[in-house]
Design an enzyme around this catalytic site. Sequence first.
Site, PDB file in Angstrom:
ATOM      1  N   LYS A 182     -22.011  -8.356  20.601  1.00  0.00           N
ATOM      2  CA  LYS A 182     -21.015  -9.530  20.259  1.00  0.00           C
ATOM      3  C   LYS A 182     -20.546 -10.347  21.678  1.00  0.00           C
ATOM      4  O   LYS A 182     -20.638 -10.433  21.793  1.00  0.00           O
ATOM      5  CB  LYS A 182     -19.375  -8.794  20.045  1.00  0.00           C
ATOM      6  CG  LYS A 182     -18.745  -9.648  19.622  1.00  0.00           C
ATOM      7  CD  LYS A 182     -17.712  -9.242  19.975  1.00  0.00           C
ATOM      8  CE  LYS A 182     -16.392 -10.497  19.973  1.00  0.00           C
ATOM      9  NZ  LYS A 182     -14.886  -9.572  19.404  1.00  0.00           N
TER      10      LYS A 182
HETATM   11  P1  FBP Z   1     -10.828 -12.633  17.703  1.00  0.00           P
HETATM   12  O1  FBP Z   1     -11.454 -12.309  16.153  1.00  0.00           O
HETATM   13  O2  FBP Z   1      -9.392 -12.285  18.234  1.00  0.00           O
HETATM   14  O3  FBP Z   1     -11.449 -13.023  18.843  1.00  0.00           O
HETATM   15  O4  FBP Z   1     -11.391 -10.548  18.539  1.00  0.00           O
HETATM   16  C1  FBP Z   1     -12.567 -10.769  19.040  1.00  0.00           C
HETATM   17  C2  FBP Z   1     -11.873 -10.513  20.776  1.00  0.00           C
HETATM   18  O5  FBP Z   1     -13.368 -10.589  20.927  1.00  0.00           O
HETATM   19  C3  FBP Z   1     -11.230  -9.670  21.054  1.00  0.00           C
HETATM   20  O6  FBP Z   1     -12.714  -8.527  20.947  1.00  0.00           O
HETATM   21  C4  FBP Z   1     -10.577  -9.842  21.853  1.00  0.00           C
HETATM   22  O7  FBP Z   1      -9.628  -9.352  22.324  1.00  0.00           O
HETATM   23  C5  FBP Z   1     -10.713 -10.939  22.160  1.00  0.00           C
HETATM   24  O8  FBP Z   1     -11.652 -11.650  20.771  1.00  0.00           O
HETATM   25  C6  FBP Z   1     -11.132 -11.675  23.168  1.00  0.00           C
HETATM   26  O9  FBP Z   1     -10.595 -13.394  23.044  1.00  0.00           O
HETATM   27  P2  FBP Z   1     -10.143 -14.484  24.647  1.00  0.00           P
HETATM   28  O10 FBP Z   1     -11.773 -14.865  24.892  1.00  0.00           O
HETATM   29  O11 FBP Z   1     -10.034 -15.624  24.115  1.00  0.00           O
HETATM   30  O12 FBP Z   1     -10.444 -13.450  25.633  1.00  0.00           O
END
Ligand code: FBP
Length: 307
Positions: A206
């Site tokens: 991811k």
């Molecule tokens: P989102 O779709 O809310 O961006 O979620 C994806 C994610 O990978 C979450 O699993 C994780 O909490 C978040 O993004 C981390 O985001 P950031 O880069 O702001 O810390």
Amino acid sequence: MMAYLTPAVRNVLSWYDGERPGVKASLARMLMHGRTGGSGKLVILPVDQGFEHGPARSFAANPPAYDPHYHFELAIDAGLSAFAAPLGLLAAGANRYAGEIPLILKANNANGLGTVKDEAITGTVRDALELGCSAVGYTIYPGSDRQYDMFEEVRAGAAEAKANGLAVVVWAYPRGGQLDARAETALDVVAYGAHIAALLGAHIIKVKPPTSYIAEPEAQQAYASGDYARLHDRIAHVVQTAFDGHRIVIFSGGPARDDATILEEIRDIHRGGGHGSIVGRNAFQRPRGEALELLGKIIDVHLEGND
Ligand code: FBP
């Protein structure tokens, strides 16, 4: 014999021929579930933002989302491939919703109150098995001063997960060290993170959609002859860096944005050969009806060309 797996899913599973049958069966469970089931694509709901960003920043926009069951039902009713969350959140609904949606235990977590770019191990393979999960997930922060310990933690967790028939998801998020905010989503840096995740043995990787910025001076020349002005070309490059497209690479949704912007990005992810989306805030920060509608449209985009 009546075939259960579709040709698209058989093709994806063929990328993992070095893996144990239990791991492939776990991948198949996610790949055959929900509205994208059978297409070779995945659309996943991740809800670890309460840990990563804090409860109010995550759920105040849509207070029903403070309830763990809300997220299980959102993922089930939207016809998603899987639901990913930390131990406590999964444990709050895994029994009630057993068998209704594949689960991914997010087995390490950080919080926004800390200063060190690192994550604590917050769940085990045994926890994942007891909860009926199909996979465990770990975040790595390539570039962080703690990156090598994180890699070693993933190595240990992934080995145990695979030995127990679980798939491994890696959230590859370069940050910390000498990477500034712009570098975190630079094309070369995102691609580097995706490749490291593949090398660590991730089955599903991811990443964030990359910008056209190239952060590493040493990488400038390697990118000089390519045209990366368009997002779908950048997506295609990131997918290529994950074993020439032979690892599932899915892209995150990011902070809440309007439907049109999100869907345009999803179309580029699809066009670039991305294998799906993992969308948290853009799902659970909307009222449930709007979230279901948007997730439905995201799935429609990923299914285009699959008739
Ligand atoms: P989102 O779709 O809310 O961006 O979620 C994806 C994610 O990978 C979450 O699993 C994780 O909490 C978040 O993004 C981390 O985001 P950031 O880069 O702001 O810390």
